[in-house]
Design an enzyme around this catalytic site. Structure first.
Site, mmCIF file in Angstrom:
data_model
loop_
_atom_site.group_PDB
_atom_site.id
_atom_site.type_symbol
_atom_site.label_atom_id
_atom_site.label_comp_id
_atom_site.label_asym_id
_atom_site.label_seq_id
_atom_site.Cartn_x
_atom_site.Cartn_y
_atom_site.Cartn_z
ATOM 1 N N HIS A 135 4.393 66.269 133.687
ATOM 2 C CA HIS A 135 3.207 65.809 132.929
ATOM 3 C C HIS A 135 3.139 66.626 131.638
ATOM 4 O O HIS A 135 2.747 67.788 131.653
ATOM 5 C CB HIS A 135 1.933 66.020 133.749
ATOM 6 C CG HIS A 135 0.673 65.573 133.066
ATOM 7 N ND1 HIS A 135 -0.322 64.896 133.718
ATOM 8 C CD2 HIS A 135 0.224 65.720 131.789
ATOM 9 C CE1 HIS A 135 -1.317 64.633 132.876
ATOM 10 N NE2 HIS A 135 -1.008 65.141 131.690
ATOM 11 N N HIS B 19 2.344 66.482 127.199
ATOM 12 C CA HIS B 19 1.928 65.833 125.946
ATOM 13 C C HIS B 19 2.757 66.402 124.799
ATOM 14 O O HIS B 19 2.644 67.588 124.487
ATOM 15 C CB HIS B 19 0.440 66.083 125.670
ATOM 16 C CG HIS B 19 -0.444 65.553 126.744
ATOM 17 N ND1 HIS B 19 -0.920 64.259 126.734
ATOM 18 C CD2 HIS B 19 -0.912 66.119 127.887
ATOM 19 C CE1 HIS B 19 -1.659 64.067 127.829
ATOM 20 N NE2 HIS B 19 -1.659 65.172 128.536
ATOM 21 N N LYS C 24 0.875 54.991 133.347
ATOM 22 C CA LYS C 24 -0.219 55.956 133.378
ATOM 23 C C LYS C 24 -1.561 55.249 133.336
ATOM 24 O O LYS C 24 -1.817 54.440 132.444
ATOM 25 C CB LYS C 24 -0.089 56.878 132.171
ATOM 26 C CG LYS C 24 -1.220 57.857 132.011
ATOM 27 C CD LYS C 24 -1.092 59.033 132.959
ATOM 28 C CE LYS C 24 -2.361 59.877 132.893
ATOM 29 N NZ LYS C 24 -2.114 61.258 133.260
ATOM 30 N N HIS D 31 -5.011 59.787 135.819
ATOM 31 C CA HIS D 31 -5.985 60.823 135.464
ATOM 32 C C HIS D 31 -7.169 60.590 136.384
ATOM 33 O O HIS D 31 -7.917 59.628 136.212
ATOM 34 C CB HIS D 31 -6.396 60.722 133.985
ATOM 35 C CG HIS D 31 -7.402 61.765 133.620
ATOM 36 N ND1 HIS D 31 -7.084 62.888 132.895
ATOM 37 C CD2 HIS D 31 -8.715 61.882 133.932
ATOM 38 C CE1 HIS D 31 -8.165 63.644 132.767
ATOM 39 N NE2 HIS D 31 -9.168 63.059 133.386
ATOM 40 N N HIS E 56 -2.668 66.522 137.573
ATOM 41 C CA HIS E 56 -3.440 67.750 137.296
ATOM 42 C C HIS E 56 -4.623 67.914 138.239
ATOM 43 O O HIS E 56 -5.770 67.947 137.811
ATOM 44 C CB HIS E 56 -3.857 67.843 135.832
ATOM 45 C CG HIS E 56 -4.428 66.600 135.174
ATOM 46 N ND1 HIS E 56 -5.292 65.750 135.806
ATOM 47 C CD2 HIS E 56 -4.266 66.099 133.938
ATOM 48 C CE1 HIS E 56 -5.631 64.774 134.985
ATOM 49 N NE2 HIS E 56 -5.017 64.964 133.834
ATOM 50 N N ASP F 231 0.830 69.647 131.998
ATOM 51 C CA ASP F 231 -0.239 69.078 131.168
ATOM 52 C C ASP F 231 -0.402 69.893 129.887
ATOM 53 O O ASP F 231 -1.505 70.003 129.358
ATOM 54 C CB ASP F 231 -1.562 68.994 131.945
ATOM 55 C CG ASP F 231 -2.621 68.168 131.232
ATOM 56 O OD1 ASP F 231 -2.256 67.360 130.357
ATOM 57 O OD2 ASP F 231 -3.808 68.349 131.542
HETATM 58 N N1 LIG Z 1 -5.771 67.555 129.842
HETATM 59 C C1 LIG Z 1 -6.511 67.504 128.756
HETATM 60 O O1 LIG Z 1 -7.557 68.165 128.705
HETATM 61 N N2 LIG Z 1 -6.145 66.792 127.669
HETATM 62 C C2 LIG Z 1 -5.048 65.877 127.564
HETATM 63 C C3 LIG Z 1 -5.322 64.567 128.223
HETATM 64 C C4 LIG Z 1 -5.254 64.613 129.739
HETATM 65 O O2 LIG Z 1 -4.216 64.919 130.318
HETATM 66 O O3 LIG Z 1 -6.267 64.322 130.404
HETATM 67 C C5 LIG Z 1 -4.743 65.661 126.083
HETATM 68 O O4 LIG Z 1 -4.075 64.681 125.747
HETATM 69 O O5 LIG Z 1 -5.145 66.502 125.270
HETATM 70 ZN ZN LIG Z 2 -2.452 65.421 130.325
HETATM 71 ZN ZN LIG Z 3 -5.393 63.734 132.177
#
Ligand SMILES: NC(=O)N[C@@H](CC(=O)O)C(=O)O
Ligand SMILES: [Zn+2]
Ligand SMILES: [Zn+2]
Length: 345
Positions: A14, A16, A100, A137, A175, A247
């Site tokens: 996971h 970003h 997702k 999520h 998460h 995450d």
């Molecule tokens: N985890 C977070 O607080 N933020 C994530 C989005 C997500 O995974 O929910 C993001 O894209 O910034």
């Molecule tokens: Zn995330």
């Molecule tokens: Zn998330």
């Protein structure tokens, strides 16, 4: 005393990476330690179709510095308009490894997510047929539900009904932050649960006591200490349901340190060192490989990585306080304790 540990190279289930200048800055931080990652599709606009995912994958590959190896595992952002055929084709070609689900409004860049779950039934049924995992999520967005209860309520109101209505659907609860999350995932077939490094370290006091710490704010928000302990127990158990999803979610400092700061912790640079510290403190270093390198690929039906990494215990790990990006500085997660496990290749 153990002072080195060699494990299969880890993957991040996971992640970003964002896009553009931010992606170019954060991608090497993940590629340094991780062989592969499930890439979250919550760009603006989101990665919705197979064509979007192919284009994003190509941008990631193009941004990878010379000499680094890293395989992005692409995902599609489920909307009420998603076409089951497009999903099936993107999966059959090997391009896409998961879809997702963001409940609309639940987290950063989730405005195009799902409000009416009946509208995505056809896609979910197709995914169950072809064995394509759904990553969720797991928080309700009902304004009546307390933010600290939104994960537990999601299990009863949304997740369990979806799974009952779609037998055989493989689901990753992403998460997870609560004992209810660990208990549910552990008790279910066809389910996995990702756990972040930061949720193994912080509880809600870290965010709020002695001043508000915007860099500890992420969603789902960290819960009480008893929940953090349940997460450590699950992650270090070796149970194949649980695997690492950092995450890692970079936001520029200006967007975090403000009156309405956005959610996300940037952990890519030190996630492995943080994990080693947590697993060692729990007396469970021997299960780090299962959590970081074996259980994830097993869930996704992929082989574990052939290469290994060696962790060596030594003087404090010197992770940077922040990294520079073309969009501005991004603060690195501060675990609030010295880290001693260095990743050597
Ligand atoms: N985890 C977070 O607080 N933020 C994530 C989005 C997500 O995974 O929910 C993001 O894209 O910034
Ligand atoms: Zn995330
Ligand atoms: Zn998330």
């Amino acid at each position: 005393m153990t002072d080195t540990l060699t494990i299969r190279r880890p993957d991040d289930w996971h992640l970003h990476l964002r896009d553009g200048a931010m992606m170019r800055a954060v991608l090497p931080e993940s590629a340094r330690h991780f062989a592969r990652a499930i890439i979250m599709p919550n760009l603006v606009p989101p990665v919705v179709t197979g064509d979007d995912a192919a284009a994003y994958r190509d941008r990631i590959r193009a941004a990878l510095p010379e000499g680094m190896a890293f395989e992005p595992l692409m995902t599609l952002y489920l909307t009420e308009e998603t076409d089951p055929e497009d999903v099936a084709q993107a999966a059959a070609s090997g391009l896409v490894k998961a879809v997702k689900l963001y409940p609309a409004g639940a987290t950063t860049n989730s405005a195009s997510g799902v409000t009416d779950f009946d509208k995505v039934r056809g896609v979910l049924e197709r995914m169950a047929e072809i064995g394509l995992p759904l990553c969720v999520h797991g928080e309700v967005t009902d304004p009546e539900v307390d933010i600290f209860d939104r994960e537990a309520v999601f299990i009863d109101r949304v997740l369990d009904p979806i799974r009952r209505a779609t037998p055989g659907l493989r689901v990753v609860m992403e998460h997870i932050t609560t004992e209810q999350g660990t208990d549910y995932v552990r008790s279910q077939a066809d389910m996995g649960g990702t756990i972040t490094a930061h949720h193994l370290v912080i509880n809600r006091n870290h965010i709020l006591v002695g001043g508000i710490r915007p860099h500890y704010y992420c969603l789902p928000v960290a819960k009480r200490e008893e929940h953090r302990r349940a997460l450590v127990a699950a992650a270090t158990s070796g149970d194949a349901h649980f695997f690492l999803g950092t995450d890692s979610a970079p936001h520029v400092d200006a967007a975090k340190e403000t009156a309405c700061g956005c959610a996300g912790c940037f952990t890519a640079p030190n996630a492995i060192s943080v994990l080693a510290e947590v697993f060692e403190a729990a007396g469970r270093l021997e299960t780090l490989e299962a959590f970081a390198s074996r259980n994830g690929p097993a869930f996704y039906g992929l082989p574990p990585n052939d290469e290994t990494v060696t962790l060596a215990k030594g003087g404090p790990v010197d992770s940077p306080a922040r990294i520079d990006t073309g969009d501005g500085p991004v603060t690195v997660f501060d675990p609030g304790m010295a880290l001693h496990w260095h990743v050597t290749l």
